[in-house]
Write an enzyme that holds these catalytic residues in place. Structure first.
Site, PDB file in Angstrom:
ATOM      1  N   THR A  33     -44.136 113.481 -41.636  1.00 44.69           N
ATOM      2  CA  THR A  33     -42.842 112.966 -41.188  1.00 44.69           C
ATOM      3  C   THR A  33     -42.442 111.780 -42.069  1.00 44.69           C
ATOM      4  O   THR A  33     -43.296 111.029 -42.523  1.00 44.69           O
ATOM      5  CB  THR A  33     -42.952 112.524 -39.713  1.00 44.69           C
ATOM      6  OG1 THR A  33     -43.277 113.671 -38.932  1.00 44.69           O
ATOM      7  CG2 THR A  33     -41.643 111.927 -39.200  1.00 44.69           C
ATOM      8  N   SER A  35     -39.293 110.135 -45.071  1.00 48.02           N
ATOM      9  CA  SER A  35     -38.408 110.576 -46.149  1.00 48.02           C
ATOM     10  C   SER A  35     -39.180 111.322 -47.239  1.00 48.02           C
ATOM     11  O   SER A  35     -38.666 112.303 -47.809  1.00 48.02           O
ATOM     12  CB  SER A  35     -37.656 109.382 -46.742  1.00 48.02           C
ATOM     13  OG  SER A  35     -38.559 108.387 -47.158  1.00 48.02           O
ATOM     14  N   LYS A 101     -49.555 103.822 -41.237  1.00 49.02           N
ATOM     15  CA  LYS A 101     -48.493 104.800 -41.064  1.00 49.02           C
ATOM     16  C   LYS A 101     -47.758 104.483 -39.763  1.00 49.02           C
ATOM     17  O   LYS A 101     -48.204 103.688 -38.966  1.00 49.02           O
ATOM     18  CB  LYS A 101     -49.083 106.217 -41.002  1.00 49.02           C
ATOM     19  CG  LYS A 101     -49.568 106.680 -42.369  1.00 49.02           C
ATOM     20  CD  LYS A 101     -50.184 108.073 -42.364  1.00 49.02           C
ATOM     21  CE  LYS A 101     -49.360 109.147 -41.726  1.00 49.02           C
ATOM     22  NZ  LYS A 101     -47.987 109.276 -42.227  1.00 49.02           N
ATOM     23  N   GLU A 110     -48.966 112.423 -36.125  1.00 42.08           N
ATOM     24  CA  GLU A 110     -49.467 112.486 -37.517  1.00 42.08           C
ATOM     25  C   GLU A 110     -50.984 112.367 -37.544  1.00 42.08           C
ATOM     26  O   GLU A 110     -51.658 113.048 -38.324  1.00 42.08           O
ATOM     27  CB  GLU A 110     -48.841 111.365 -38.355  1.00 42.08           C
ATOM     28  CG  GLU A 110     -47.366 111.587 -38.631  1.00 42.08           C
ATOM     29  CD  GLU A 110     -46.696 110.406 -39.309  1.00 42.08           C
ATOM     30  OE1 GLU A 110     -45.727 110.636 -40.030  1.00 42.08           O
ATOM     31  OE2 GLU A 110     -47.133 109.253 -39.121  1.00 42.08           O
ATOM     32  N   LYS A 128     -46.362 101.914 -52.525  1.00 44.85           N
ATOM     33  CA  LYS A 128     -47.159 101.979 -51.290  1.00 44.85           C
ATOM     34  C   LYS A 128     -48.631 101.612 -51.522  1.00 44.85           C
ATOM     35  O   LYS A 128     -49.392 101.498 -50.564  1.00 44.85           O
ATOM     36  CB  LYS A 128     -47.091 103.387 -50.688  1.00 44.85           C
ATOM     37  CG  LYS A 128     -45.680 103.953 -50.472  1.00 44.85           C
ATOM     38  CD  LYS A 128     -44.985 103.281 -49.329  1.00 44.85           C
ATOM     39  CE  LYS A 128     -43.638 103.863 -48.983  1.00 44.85           C
ATOM     40  NZ  LYS A 128     -43.629 105.159 -48.358  1.00 44.85           N
TER      41      LYS A 128
HETATM   42  C1  5RP Z   1     -43.867 108.234 -40.213  1.00 51.78           C
HETATM   43  C2  5RP Z   1     -44.794 107.841 -41.289  1.00 51.78           C
HETATM   44  C3  5RP Z   1     -44.329 108.035 -42.700  1.00 51.78           C
HETATM   45  O1  5RP Z   1     -45.213 108.886 -43.350  1.00 51.78           O
HETATM   46  C4  5RP Z   1     -44.284 106.701 -43.380  1.00 51.78           C
HETATM   47  O2  5RP Z   1     -43.470 105.842 -42.607  1.00 51.78           O
HETATM   48  C5  5RP Z   1     -43.723 106.822 -44.802  1.00 51.78           C
HETATM   49  O3  5RP Z   1     -42.364 107.100 -44.715  1.00 51.78           O
HETATM   50  P1  5RP Z   1     -41.454 107.319 -45.985  1.00 51.78           P
HETATM   51  O4  5RP Z   1     -41.952 108.537 -46.672  1.00 51.78           O
HETATM   52  O5  5RP Z   1     -40.067 107.486 -45.403  1.00 51.78           O
HETATM   53  O6  5RP Z   1     -41.550 106.101 -46.864  1.00 51.78           O
HETATM   54  O7  5RP Z   1     -45.894 107.385 -41.095  1.00 51.78           O
HETATM   55  O8  5RP Z   1     -44.369 107.888 -38.950  1.00 51.78           O
END
Ligand code: 5RP
Length: 234
Positions: A33, A35, A101, A110, A128
Site C-alpha cells: 500500500t 504511492s 511503515k 501490511e 528512505k
Molecule cells: C503504508 C505504508 C507505505 O508503504 C509507506 O508509507 C510508503 O509509502 P509511499 O510509497 O507512498 O512513500 O507503509 O501504510
C-alpha cells in the site's frame, strides 16, 4: 537530500516497474500500500494484460480495488495461508533492514501480509534509506476504545505524538482502528525495545516497526539507477 516531488515520483515509478518485472507466472502476490506500491500494481496490471497469470492478496482495500479494476484476481486474505512474493513500500529503512511503515495507515495488514510471505521486496527511493529510524515518525495502530487512556500510557513511557486526522475526524484504518503518529523521540536506536514497550500496552494493536522479515530492498537511486541494496549484515 530532499527530493523534488516529481523526481521522487519518477524513482518510485521506476522501482515499481522493476519489481513488477520480477513477478513470475503462477505466483500468489501480496500487494503493498502507498504511492510506490501503487506504481507496482499499475505495472503488474500491464503485465497481466500481456498474459501474466497470477493471483493476489492485498494489504489494503484501496490496493485491492486498484488491482481488481485492472483485471487482477484478488483473493480474500482468509483464503490463503502463505504468499509467494509481497511487494510493498516503506517510510524508512536502516542498515539492519529494520523499517518504519504505516505512512499510509495500512501497517497492520501490511505486517500480516509481509510476515506470511516467502519473499518480500521492499521498493523505495533512496531518500528512505536512513542511518537510524525515527525522523519520519512512528505510526502505531490503536484501538478507538479508550484511546485517550492509551495515548496517556504512551506519554508516561516517553512517547509523544498526535492522533492522525482525516477531514477533521480521526483517520480510520481498514480494520476500524485509529493511527497515533509518534513524533518524539525523534530517533529509535533500539527499535525492538521500543516496539516491545508499546505493544505491551492494552489498546496498542501494532506498531509501524517491521523487523525480521525476509526482505530484499530495491532502491531507486538519485542517479536514476534501480538496484537491490546489498544486505549490510549478511
Ligand atoms: C503504508 C505504508 C507505505 O508503504 C509507506 O508509507 C510508503 O509509502 P509511499 O510509497 O507512498 O512513500 O507503509 O501504510
Amino acid at each position: 537530500m530532499t527530493l523534488n516531488p516529481q523526481t521522487q515520483a519518477e524513482l518510485k515509478r521506476a522501482v515499481g516497474r522493476k519489481a513488477a518485472a520480477l513477478v513470475r507466472d503462477g505466483m500468489l502476490v501480496g500487494l503493498g500500500t502507498g504511492s510506490t506500491a501503487t506504481f507496482f500494481i499499475e505495472h503488474l496490471i500491464e503485465r497481466v494484460r500481456e498474459g501474466l497469470r497470477i493471483t493476489a492478496v492485498s494489504s489494503s482495500l484501496r490496493s485491492a480495488d486498484q488491482a481488481r479494476q485492472g483485471g487482477i484476481k484478488v483473493l480474500d486474505m482468509n483464503e490463503v495461508t502463505s504468499i509467494d512474493l509481497t511487494v510493498d513500500g516503506a517510510d524508512e529503512i536502516d542498515p539492519q533492514d529494520h523499517m518504519i511503515k504505516g505512512g499510509g495507515g495500512a501497517l497492520l495488514r501490511e505486517k500480516i501480509v509481509a510476515s506470511s510471505s516467502h519473499q518480500v521486496i521492499i521498493i523505495v527511493d533512496e531518500s528512505k534509506l536512513v542511518p537510524v529510524l525515527g525522523t519520519f515518525g512512528l505510526p502505531i495502530e490503536i484501538l478507538p476504545f479508550g484511546y485517550q487512556a492509551t495515548i496517556h500510557k504512551l506519554a508516561k513511557l516517553g512517547y509523544e505524538g498526535s492522533l492522525r486526522m482525516a477531514n477533521q475526524q480521526p483517520f480510520i484504518t481498514d480494520n476500524g482502528h485509529y493511527i497515533f503518529d509518534i513524533h518524539s523521540p525523534k530517533t529509535f536506536s533500539n527499535p525492538s525495545q521500543d516496539h516491545n514497550r508499546m505493544i505491551a500496552l492494552a489498546g496498542v494493536i501494532e506498531t509501524g516497526f517491521f523487523f525480521d522479515l525476509p526482505i530484499q530492498v530495491l532502491v531507486g537511486y538519485y542517479d536514476g539507477s534501480v538496484a537491490f541494496r546489498r544486505s549490510q549484515h549478511g
